[in-house]
Motif scaffolding. Structure first.
Motif, mmCIF file in Angstrom:
data_model
loop_
_atom_site.group_PDB
_atom_site.id
_atom_site.type_symbol
_atom_site.label_atom_id
_atom_site.label_comp_id
_atom_site.label_asym_id
_atom_site.label_seq_id
_atom_site.Cartn_x
_atom_site.Cartn_y
_atom_site.Cartn_z
ATOM 1 N N LYS A 1 0.830 -1.202 0.000
ATOM 2 C CA LYS A 1 0.000 0.000 0.000
ATOM 3 C C LYS A 1 0.868 1.256 0.000
ATOM 4 O O LYS A 1 1.725 1.436 0.865
ATOM 5 C CB LYS A 1 -0.900 -0.001 1.238
ATOM 6 N N ASP B 1 -4.948 12.873 4.110
ATOM 7 C CA ASP B 1 -4.718 11.685 3.294
ATOM 8 C C ASP B 1 -5.510 11.828 1.997
ATOM 9 O O ASP B 1 -6.737 11.910 2.007
ATOM 10 C CB ASP B 1 -5.177 10.446 4.066
ATOM 11 N N THR C 1 -4.932 9.659 -0.643
ATOM 12 C CA THR C 1 -4.651 8.430 -1.385
ATOM 13 C C THR C 1 -5.769 8.075 -2.352
ATOM 14 O O THR C 1 -5.512 7.646 -3.488
ATOM 15 C CB THR C 1 -4.421 7.263 -0.407
ATOM 16 N N GLU C 2 -7.019 8.244 -1.904
ATOM 17 C CA GLU C 2 -8.143 7.866 -2.756
ATOM 18 C C GLU C 2 -8.744 9.059 -3.498
ATOM 19 O O GLU C 2 -9.744 8.910 -4.199
ATOM 20 C CB GLU C 2 -9.200 7.144 -1.922
ATOM 21 N N ASN D 1 -3.998 0.263 -7.964
ATOM 22 C CA ASN D 1 -5.422 0.565 -8.086
ATOM 23 C C ASN D 1 -5.738 1.940 -7.508
ATOM 24 O O ASN D 1 -4.852 2.675 -7.066
ATOM 25 C CB ASN D 1 -6.276 -0.535 -7.447
ATOM 26 N N SER D 2 -7.009 2.289 -7.501
ATOM 27 C CA SER D 2 -7.421 3.631 -7.087
ATOM 28 C C SER D 2 -7.207 3.884 -5.603
ATOM 29 O O SER D 2 -7.269 5.025 -5.147
ATOM 30 C CB SER D 2 -8.897 3.848 -7.434
ATOM 31 N N SER D 3 -6.951 2.829 -4.828
ATOM 32 C CA SER D 3 -6.698 2.980 -3.390
ATOM 33 C C SER D 3 -5.215 2.972 -3.055
ATOM 34 O O SER D 3 -4.838 2.919 -1.886
ATOM 35 C CB SER D 3 -7.405 1.858 -2.616
#
Length: 422
Positions: A64, A78, A80-81, A96-98
């Motif tokens: 991650k 955050d 990240t998403e 991926n998107s996360s």
């Protein structure tokens, strides 16, 4: 009467321009409105920093990445998403998107380095790297992941990590990937499978900590767990300091110890503190891993519960209310016999019917279990400190026959006739 909320001029302009130019692209319209909303609120991201970068993965592993953004107000969050992620080589590693990276195959060139790009809604870009390779580890250096030097505070859970050097010259950032841990020099310390170190001794301790990579190489260093900076311990419930607690009979709750340092910093120390009840007949508090501080009311009365760590101690007065008259016991659903195949496992729970409790109360971890000296099965207690506590019964693999299991609690007993078959 219908009320309308006026958009700020910049937002309204963007909305109309987008509506005109991207009428057939609803996603672009939504993006434009969101962008102008962030600008108006001062929450638009101006820079990005990463955590979880510069480590090596083997094909098949996942990892991650976290993107932390600083907005126009200077606040950090955050993102990240929120960002759009891309990989420089999707044949080697995808994301991926996360922010979850999946290593697909090893890359032999350039030390296996793959670049990942995070792009914000306002087109701010930042890049970071991971290495995807099967090159073997050759050296390990053990470090404290979020601290400089080799001294840590007793009672403050501390993440261990290691810098790993590989045959191709790549050196990873401090990480726990593919590592296992051992230590000597302490009777109170524990290290989790992920490298989280907890200590609770009343005096300073010197620990020799060894990390072993799955490739077989090891590295060690000495660290001091010091009590010098400890300045107090308190007990919290729901992140608030408490001095007393009321529990209903059979009610469970969770207590958390908080350590305070001389500089005023505070830390919850769930893994380090040792718990005790002055009257275990009234309340039980767990010291089992992952559920430390879980407390349950057993009989009515008042007692003290203590948390101890690094020579510091805190206490809370606990009052348990309710009629604890024991009416009956039952094992599982109340069956009095059980057939189990050789080598098979079965979960057994003892439930108490108490006058002051609606429904059955799982008392499995507080009961005594007697297998009558049989060699037909073995047992162990699992999930202590939770409502899922149970006795795991494992039948012998070579023998068949019958025995009687006896479970006792508060002066009453329940029996179960067990038959082991082929």
């Amino acid at each position: 009467m219908t009320k309308y909320k006026l958009l700020p001029l910049a937002m309204a302009s963007a909305f109309m321009l987008s509506a005109c130019s991207d009428f057939d692209d609803p996603a672009a319209l939504v993006k434009a409105v969101k962008l102008e909303s962030q600008r108006a609120n001062g929450t638009i991201i101006e820079s990005i920093e990463f955590t979880g970068s510069d480590i090596r993965l083997r094909p098949g592993q996942t990892h991650k990445l976290i993107a932390m953004g600083t907005d126009s107000k200077g606040d950090v969050r955050d993102v990240t998403e929120e960002v759009t992620w891309t990989s420089s080589n999707t044949d080697v590693a995808t994301i991926n998107s996360s922010g979850l990276v999946t290593a697909v195959k090893a890359l032999e060139d350039n030390q296996g380095i793959v670049t990942f790009t995070a792009t914000t809604i306002n087109e701010i870009e930042a890049t970071t790297e991971l290495s995807i390779s099967e090159s073997k580890a050759t050296a390990i250096s053990v470090v404290l992941k979020e601290m400089d030097g080799n001294t840590l505070n007793t009672c403050v859970d501390t993440q261990l990590a290691a810098k790993v050097t590989y045959q191709d010259g790549y050196v990873s950032a401090p990480d726990t990937n593919l590592l296992s841990w051992q230590f000597t020099g302490s009777t109170t310390a524990k290290i989790s499978a992920t490298g989280l170190l907890s200590t609770s001794a009343e005096q300073d301790e010197t620990l020799t900590i060894t990390a072993k990579h799955s490739d077989g190489v090891t590295g060690s260093d000495n660290f001091t767990a010091s009590i010098a900076q400890l300045n107090g311990l308190s007990i919290q419930r729901d992140s608030k300091d408490i001095e007393s607690l009321a529990l209903a009979l059979a009610e469970r709750d969770t207590l958390t110890p908080k350590i305070t340092l001389l500089n005023g910093e505070t830390y919850t120390t769930s893994n380090s503190a040792i718990w005790a009840s002055s009257d275990t007949a009234i309340t039980s508090v767990s010291n089992a891993d992952d559920v430390k501080g879980n407390i349950v009311g057993l009989t009515s009365g008042t007692t003290n519960v203590y948390a101890t760590c690094g020579g510091q101690q805190a206490q809370v007065s606990v009052e348990v209310t309710g009629d604890s008259t024991l009416k009956s016991l039952k094992i599982n659903t109340g069956t009095d016999s059980l057939e189990i195949k050789q080598g098979a496992k079965v979960s057994l729970q003892l439930f108490a019917d108490l006058t002051g409790v609606n429904g059955d109360f799982n008392v499995s971890e507080f009961a005594s279990w007697n297998l009558s000296g049989t060699d037909l099965a073995t047992s162990k207690l699992l999930k202590e400190g939770t409502d899922e506590a149970h006795l795991e019964l494992t039948a012998a693999t070579a023998n068949t026959g019958s025995f009687t299991l006896i479970s006792s609690y508060e002066g009453k007993s329940e029996t179960l006739d067990v038959t082991v078959v082929e």
